[in-house]
Design a protein around this motif. Structure first.
Motif, PDB file in Angstrom:
ATOM      1  N   ASN A 120      52.356  19.689   5.122  1.00 13.43           N
ATOM      2  CA  ASN A 120      51.868  20.616   6.146  1.00 13.43           C
ATOM      3  C   ASN A 120      52.319  20.202   7.536  1.00 13.43           C
ATOM      4  O   ASN A 120      52.594  19.030   7.784  1.00 13.43           O
ATOM      5  CB  ASN A 120      50.335  20.665   6.139  1.00 13.43           C
ATOM      6  CG  ASN A 120      49.779  21.198   4.846  1.00 13.43           C
ATOM      7  OD1 ASN A 120      50.140  22.278   4.418  1.00 13.43           O
ATOM      8  ND2 ASN A 120      48.902  20.437   4.216  1.00 13.43           N
ATOM      9  N   LEU A 121      52.358  21.195   8.422  1.00 15.51           N
ATOM     10  CA  LEU A 121      52.629  20.967   9.842  1.00 15.51           C
ATOM     11  C   LEU A 121      51.509  21.598  10.657  1.00 15.51           C
ATOM     12  O   LEU A 121      50.895  22.572  10.216  1.00 15.51           O
ATOM     13  CB  LEU A 121      53.957  21.607  10.249  1.00 15.51           C
ATOM     14  CG  LEU A 121      55.220  20.987   9.682  1.00 15.51           C
ATOM     15  CD1 LEU A 121      56.415  21.872   9.995  1.00 15.51           C
ATOM     16  CD2 LEU A 121      55.430  19.595  10.262  1.00 15.51           C
ATOM     17  N   ASN A 122      51.275  21.054  11.817  1.00 14.03           N
ATOM     18  CA  ASN A 122      50.289  21.620  12.734  1.00 14.03           C
ATOM     19  C   ASN A 122      51.039  22.449  13.770  1.00 14.03           C
ATOM     20  O   ASN A 122      51.829  21.911  14.538  1.00 14.03           O
ATOM     21  CB  ASN A 122      49.483  20.501  13.392  1.00 14.03           C
ATOM     22  CG  ASN A 122      48.779  19.651  12.363  1.00 14.03           C
ATOM     23  OD1 ASN A 122      48.198  20.179  11.429  1.00 14.03           O
ATOM     24  ND2 ASN A 122      48.847  18.357  12.510  1.00 14.03           N
ATOM     25  N   MET A 123      50.801  23.732  13.782  1.00 13.61           N
ATOM     26  CA  MET A 123      51.545  24.659  14.632  1.00 13.61           C
ATOM     27  C   MET A 123      50.676  25.080  15.815  1.00 13.61           C
ATOM     28  O   MET A 123      49.933  26.050  15.732  1.00 13.61           O
ATOM     29  CB  MET A 123      51.974  25.882  13.826  1.00 13.61           C
ATOM     30  CG  MET A 123      52.749  25.554  12.575  1.00 13.61           C
ATOM     31  SD  MET A 123      54.408  25.100  12.935  1.00 13.61           S
ATOM     32  CE  MET A 123      55.258  26.580  12.467  1.00 13.61           C
ATOM     33  N   TYR A 124      50.778  24.357  16.900  1.00  3.61           N
ATOM     34  CA  TYR A 124      49.967  24.619  18.081  1.00  3.61           C
ATOM     35  C   TYR A 124      50.320  25.949  18.746  1.00  3.61           C
ATOM     36  O   TYR A 124      49.443  26.741  19.080  1.00  3.61           O
ATOM     37  CB  TYR A 124      50.133  23.490  19.104  1.00  3.61           C
ATOM     38  CG  TYR A 124      49.622  22.158  18.632  1.00  3.61           C
ATOM     39  CD1 TYR A 124      48.358  21.722  18.992  1.00  3.61           C
ATOM     40  CD2 TYR A 124      50.405  21.324  17.835  1.00  3.61           C
ATOM     41  CE1 TYR A 124      47.879  20.491  18.573  1.00  3.61           C
ATOM     42  CE2 TYR A 124      49.934  20.090  17.413  1.00  3.61           C
ATOM     43  CZ  TYR A 124      48.673  19.680  17.779  1.00  3.61           C
ATOM     44  OH  TYR A 124      48.204  18.471  17.359  1.00  3.61           O
TER      45      TYR A 124
END
Length: 192
Positions: A120-124
């Motif tokens: 997963n990635l955190n997409m701000y």
């Protein structure tokens, strides 16, 4: 402002912006790191976007790989090492592994690409963009509101346990669908 990376790059400027917004009674919306952590996007979404053959999708994936590998190198340096640049002290190897793998560590060393281990990635930025649309803002975020000089300042994600996200899986799916739709539609318009 707290120690968020974007604030940490120029804390004096960040403090000034927040102070002036409060003085001028300009309402603010803040999407915290806890909101981003609470609504991760599967790395496979980037692979799906690349299937559109859109050059921007390929660029996003390439930049994401380079960025995450660069962050991995930085978190492996000691807190006072200048190669960490403006990275907050809390962002160390343990933080990285917990944030991106859900474990305390990995057998990868700092010079190896970490991309293959990511799920997963955190997409701000996409979360912030969704918060700009009133219908998404009200349906998908839980806001904590503080008043300064009678002006509301809203934050989504005041803590790890109160991340400000109504339905993480639903919002992640919605963002993935919007990304894919945008790239596919732009390619259809070019090819017609």
């Amino acid at each position: 402002p707290d120690t968020a990376y974007n604030n940490n790059c120029d804390m004096k400027a960040a403090s000034y912006v927040y102070q002036r917004c409060q003085e001028l009674r300009i309402p603010t919306l803040t999407i915290s790191r806890y909101a981003a952590y609470g609504c991760p996007i599967a790395v496979t979404v980037l692979e799906t976007l690349c299937e559109t053959e859109h050059m921007v999708a390929h660029n996003i994936k390439g930049v994401s790989v380079n960025s995450i590998d660069s962050l991995w190198k930085k978190v492996n340096h000691p807190e006072d090492d200048p190669r960490r640049e403006k990275l907050p002290a809390r962002c160390d190897r343990t933080w990285f592994c917990r944030t991106f793998f859900g474990t305390d560590d990995t057998d990868k060393n700092a010079d190896e690409s970490i991309w293959s281990l990511l799920e997963n990635l955190n997409m701000y930025d996409p979360l912030a963009l969704m918060a700009c649309v009133p219908a998404y803002r009200e349906a998908n975020f839980l806001w904590d509101t503080k008043y300064v000089n009678g002006t509301p300042h809203r934050i989504a994600g005041v803590s790890q346990t109160q991340n400000g996200i109504v339905d993480a899986a639903g919002m992640s799916d919605e963002m993935a669908a919007l990304f894919t739709l945008g790239f596919r539609n732009s390619m259809q318009n070019i090819c017609q």
